[in-house]
Write a protein that holds these residues in place. Structure first.
Motif, short mmCIF file in Angstrom:
data_model
loop_
_atom_site.label_atom_id
_atom_site.label_comp_id
_atom_site.label_asym_id
_atom_site.label_seq_id
_atom_site.Cartn_x
_atom_site.Cartn_y
_atom_site.Cartn_z
N ALA A 182 -92.11 -100.34 -40.50
CA ALA A 182 -91.71 -101.61 -41.12
C ALA A 182 -90.19 -101.69 -41.26
CB ALA A 182 -92.38 -101.76 -42.48
N ASP A 183 -89.57 -100.60 -41.65
CA ASP A 183 -88.12 -100.60 -41.80
C ASP A 183 -87.42 -100.71 -40.44
OD1 ASP A 183 -88.18 -100.51 -44.53
OD2 ASP A 183 -87.58 -98.41 -44.73
N GLN A 184 -87.98 -100.06 -39.42
CA GLN A 184 -87.41 -100.17 -38.08
C GLN A 184 -87.45 -101.62 -37.61
OE1 GLN A 184 -89.06 -97.34 -35.26
NE2 GLN A 184 -89.18 -95.77 -36.84
N LEU A 185 -88.58 -102.29 -37.87
CA LEU A 185 -88.69 -103.70 -37.50
C LEU A 185 -87.70 -104.55 -38.29
CD1 LEU A 185 -90.15 -105.88 -35.87
CD2 LEU A 185 -91.85 -106.02 -37.70
N GLY A 186 -87.51 -104.19 -39.56
CA GLY A 186 -86.55 -104.91 -40.39
C GLY A 186 -85.14 -104.75 -39.86
N VAL A 187 -84.79 -103.54 -39.40
CA VAL A 187 -83.46 -103.31 -38.82
C VAL A 187 -83.29 -104.14 -37.56
CG1 VAL A 187 -82.02 -101.58 -37.68
CG2 VAL A 187 -83.17 -101.02 -39.81
N ARG A 188 -84.31 -104.12 -36.72
CA ARG A 188 -84.23 -104.89 -35.46
C ARG A 188 -84.04 -106.37 -35.76
NH1 ARG A 188 -88.10 -107.57 -32.32
NH2 ARG A 188 -87.52 -107.77 -30.12
N ASN A 189 -84.83 -106.92 -36.66
CA ASN A 189 -84.71 -108.34 -36.98
C ASN A 189 -83.38 -108.67 -37.65
OD1 ASN A 189 -87.25 -108.80 -35.90
ND2 ASN A 189 -88.31 -108.67 -37.86
N GLY A 190 -82.91 -107.75 -38.50
CA GLY A 190 -81.63 -107.96 -39.16
C GLY A 190 -80.49 -108.01 -38.18
N LEU A 191 -80.52 -107.14 -37.19
CA LEU A 191 -79.47 -107.13 -36.17
C LEU A 191 -79.53 -108.37 -35.30
CD1 LEU A 191 -79.58 -103.37 -35.09
CD2 LEU A 191 -77.85 -104.51 -36.51
N LEU A 192 -80.74 -108.81 -34.95
CA LEU A 192 -80.88 -110.00 -34.12
C LEU A 192 -80.42 -111.26 -34.84
CD1 LEU A 192 -84.34 -109.32 -32.41
CD2 LEU A 192 -82.08 -109.30 -31.32
N ALA A 193 -80.39 -111.22 -36.17
CA ALA A 193 -80.01 -112.40 -36.95
C ALA A 193 -78.49 -112.57 -37.04
CB ALA A 193 -80.60 -112.31 -38.36
N THR A 194 -77.73 -111.58 -36.58
CA THR A 194 -76.27 -111.70 -36.61
C THR A 194 -75.77 -112.42 -35.36
OG1 THR A 194 -75.67 -109.66 -35.40
CG2 THR A 194 -76.29 -109.43 -37.74
N ASN A 195 -74.47 -112.68 -35.34
CA ASN A 195 -73.85 -113.31 -34.17
C ASN A 195 -73.12 -112.30 -33.29
OD1 ASN A 195 -74.61 -115.97 -34.93
ND2 ASN A 195 -72.91 -116.05 -36.38
N ASN A 196 -73.37 -111.02 -33.52
CA ASN A 196 -72.66 -109.96 -32.80
C ASN A 196 -73.47 -109.51 -31.59
OD1 ASN A 196 -71.51 -107.51 -31.93
ND2 ASN A 196 -70.78 -107.04 -33.99
N ALA A 201 -77.67 -105.93 -28.69
CA ALA A 201 -77.94 -104.87 -27.71
C ALA A 201 -78.61 -103.68 -28.38
CB ALA A 201 -76.63 -104.44 -27.04
N LEU A 202 -78.14 -103.32 -29.58
CA LEU A 202 -78.74 -102.19 -30.28
C LEU A 202 -80.16 -102.54 -30.72
CD1 LEU A 202 -77.63 -99.34 -31.07
CD2 LEU A 202 -77.58 -100.22 -33.41
N ALA A 203 -80.39 -103.79 -31.11
CA ALA A 203 -81.73 -104.21 -31.52
C ALA A 203 -82.72 -104.04 -30.37
CB ALA A 203 -81.70 -105.66 -31.98
N GLN A 204 -82.29 -104.36 -29.15
CA GLN A 204 -83.16 -104.19 -27.99
C GLN A 204 -83.50 -102.73 -27.75
OE1 GLN A 204 -84.64 -106.75 -26.56
NE2 GLN A 204 -83.50 -108.08 -27.95
N LEU A 205 -82.53 -101.86 -28.01
CA LEU A 205 -82.80 -100.42 -27.85
C LEU A 205 -83.80 -99.93 -28.90
CD1 LEU A 205 -79.16 -99.13 -27.20
CD2 LEU A 205 -81.03 -99.26 -25.56
N ILE A 206 -83.72 -100.46 -30.12
CA ILE A 206 -84.68 -100.09 -31.15
C ILE A 206 -86.07 -100.54 -30.73
CG2 ILE A 206 -85.39 -100.54 -33.53
CD1 ILE A 206 -82.41 -100.71 -34.24
#
Length: 209
Positions: A182-196, A201-206
C-alpha cells in the motif's frame, strides 16, 4: 556506498544498463594530490573483463589523469533517477504517524585502476565513438570526421585517454522495497502527481519493481 540488502542490485546486465544510461558520471580518485573528482562522459565495453571496462579522456591540463597514471584506485559514480519521498505519500502515516522523509534513487559505483594513453589513433577512435554515441539521436549527427583533420590532431594533443577495467561493482535501487504494498503504491501515485519528469520516471520504476 551503504547498500542495505533490500536495495542491493547485483545483476550485472542491470548495472551495465544503468551505467550506459548515465551520460555524465563522476570519476573520483584519492592519490598523492588528494581527492580529485571529474565529470566525464564514458564508454562501457561490457564484454571486456569480468565486470566490463570503461573508456574516457581528460584534458591534459587536468591533473586528474596524473593520479590515474600513478595507479590510484578510481571510483566512478553513475547516478540514475532520484526523487524526494514525502511521508504524506504513505497511507500508513494516517494510521500511526510513524513516517519520516526519505529519498529514492538508483546508483552504481564502479571501482578499478586505470591505464592512461595518449596515442593519437587510439584517442581518435575513442572520441569518434563517444561522439557517435551522443550524436546518434540527432537528425543530422555530427561526426569527428566533419572537422578538419589538422584541427582534430591539435585537439587530440590536448587530451589524455584512459581505460579502466572494473574490479568491482556496487549497485543500489532504493524504490521503497522496504515498505508495504500500500505504501509503495502511495509513493508511486504521489510521484506521478507532481510536475517533475524525474519523479514520473522513478514512479514507473517502482511500478516495474
Amino acid at each position: 556506498m551503504y547498500v542495505p540488502r533490500a536495495f542491493a542490485e547485483s545483476d550485472i546486465r542491470t548495472l551495465h544498463q544503468q551505467m550506459q544510461a548515465t551520460p555524465l558520471p563522476v570519476l573520483v580518485t584519492h592519490g598523492s594530490q588528494g581527492l580529485l573528482a571529474s565529470h566525464v562522459p564514458l564508454l562501457l565495453n561490457p564484454d571486456e573483463g569480468p565486470n566490463g571496462t570503461l573508456y574516457g579522456h581528460l584534458a591534459r591540463a587536468n591533473p586528474h589523469w596524473q593520479a590515474l597514471a600513478e595507479g590510484a584506485e578510481a571510483l566512478v559514480i553513475f547516478a540514475g533517477e532520484q526523487a524526494y519521498i514525502s511521508p504524506s505519500f504513505y497511507p500508513s502515516k494516517a494510521e500511526d504517524g510513524k513516517s519520516v522523509p526519505t529519498w529514492n534513487y538508483l546508483a552504481v559505483h564502479a571501482y578499478g585502476q586505470a591505464e592512461v594513453f595518449d596515442d593519437a589513433e587510439r584517442l581518435l577512435t575513442l572520441v569518434s565513438r563517444l561522439s557517435s554515441k551522443h550524436e546518434a539521436s540527432r537528425p543530422e549527427p555530427w561526426a569527428v570526421s566533419d572537422a578538419p583533420r589538422g584541427y582534430i590532431d591539435s585537439m587530440l594533443k590536448a587530451i589524455v585517454g584512459f581505460s579502466l577495467p572494473i574490479s568491482r561493482l556496487n549497485g543500489k535501487r532504493k524504490l521503497s522495497q522496504n515498505r508495504s504494498t500500500a505504501d509503495q503504491l502511495g509513493v508511486r501515485n504521489g510521484l506521478l502527481a507532481t510536475n517533475n519528469p524525474q519523479d514520473h520516471a522513478l514512479a514507473q520504476l517502482i511500478a516495474k519493481e
